[in-house]
Every structure is written in C-alpha cells, then in structure tokens.
Design a protein around this motif. Structure first.
Motif, short mmCIF file in Angstrom:
data_model
loop_
_atom_site.label_atom_id
_atom_site.label_comp_id
_atom_site.label_asym_id
_atom_site.label_seq_id
_atom_site.Cartn_x
_atom_site.Cartn_y
_atom_site.Cartn_z
N GLY A 67 -4.16 4.03 75.37
CA GLY A 67 -4.61 5.29 74.79
C GLY A 67 -4.33 5.39 73.31
O GLY A 67 -3.72 4.50 72.70
N THR A 71 -9.27 8.87 68.84
CA THR A 71 -9.01 10.29 69.10
C THR A 71 -9.85 11.13 68.13
O THR A 71 -10.38 10.61 67.16
CB THR A 71 -7.52 10.64 68.92
N GLY A 100 -11.81 11.44 77.45
CA GLY A 100 -11.08 12.68 77.62
C GLY A 100 -11.79 13.76 76.83
O GLY A 100 -12.96 13.62 76.49
N ASN A 101 -11.10 14.84 76.52
CA ASN A 101 -11.71 15.92 75.74
C ASN A 101 -12.23 15.43 74.41
O ASN A 101 -13.37 15.68 74.05
CB ASN A 101 -10.71 17.05 75.53
N SER A 103 -10.97 12.10 73.16
CA SER A 103 -10.37 10.78 73.00
C SER A 103 -10.92 9.81 74.04
O SER A 103 -11.57 10.20 75.00
CB SER A 103 -8.85 10.88 73.12
#
Length: 145
Positions: A67, A71, A100-101, A103
C-alpha cells in the motif's frame, strides 16, 4: 524482566529465514493471534511502498499487502484507474490490485497446510515489488494526464 514475544510458527520460521540472510525486521504479535511484519521500501521508479505481511494464527494463510504507493487519486481519474486495474488483474493472476477511496493497493495470498516455505513468502514479496516497479510509471501517467 524480559517480555517474550509469541509469534506464529510460520512467522518464527520466516524471521529465522531472514536472520540467516542478515535481515533483521520487527515482527509484531496482534490481538487476534496473528503476527505482522511491516516493510517500507523506495523503488527505483520513485514509488514508496509499505508492505504488510500477515501470518494468521492458524499458520494456514500468509497475506501480503502493498500500500501507500499511489494515493490521492483525483476522482476525475478514477474511471481510467479502474480500467488500468482491470487490465492489471487480468495480466497478473497471483497478485491483485484493489482501488480504495483515493488509493491503490496490491494484495497476494498463500495458503499453507503444514508445508510452509519461507522462500515462497519471500518470492511473493519480491514479485509484488517487481510488478509495482514495472507498472508504477504507467499508473502515474494516468494520474498525471
């Protein structure tokens, strides 16, 4: 008084494997009985990535998450990123990219049934880093376009 850290069997094996190669990393025991290892790397492409390796308490699953390497994805670029993620997930069968939202994360899993091999986990980590290194410039071009 010395505090003894109780790591899962697979995590202990992996720690010994790393130590035999003069790699000393901190393993953490989690409240759910799992053991985690966190690695931070900066790749040649400039991507900074956080790798999280999770050894489950039953010694049957190792989960590897990559991760923080992309981003702050602009909402206007999400459709392009979803298309790129779909292409990547078709290209790589053992590594999956997940949006993700704002990222992007990579994830990979290995199941073990009393046949744990540290080399397999190391190969998975290195493969994840190699793939992210290779694909990062393309993904960043989408964000910057």
């Amino acid at each position: 008084m010395k505090v003894i850290q109780l790591l899962t069997r697979n995590a202990q094996e992996f720690r010994s494997f790393l130590q035999s190669r003069n790699i000393n990393l901190e393993f953490m025991e989690e409240s759910d009985g799992s053991t985690t290892l966190q690695i931070r790397e900066t790749l040649k492409s400039g991507a900074r990535i956080r790798i999280l390796v999770v050894f489950n308490k039953n010694n049957s699953l190792v989960s590897i998450y990559g991760g923080d390497f992309i981003t702050g994805i602009n909402p206007g670029k999400k459709d392009y990123m979803y298309q790129a993620v779909n292409e990547l997930n078709s290209k790589y069968t053992y590594l999956k990219f997940v949006m993700g939202n704002d990222s992007l994360m990579a994830q990979s899993f290995a199941l073990f049934d009393n046949n744990f091999k540290s080399e397999v986990v190391m190969d998975m980590i290195l493969a994840m880093l190699d793939i992210i290194e290779e694909e990062y410039p393309r993904l960043m071009r989408i964000i910057w376009s």
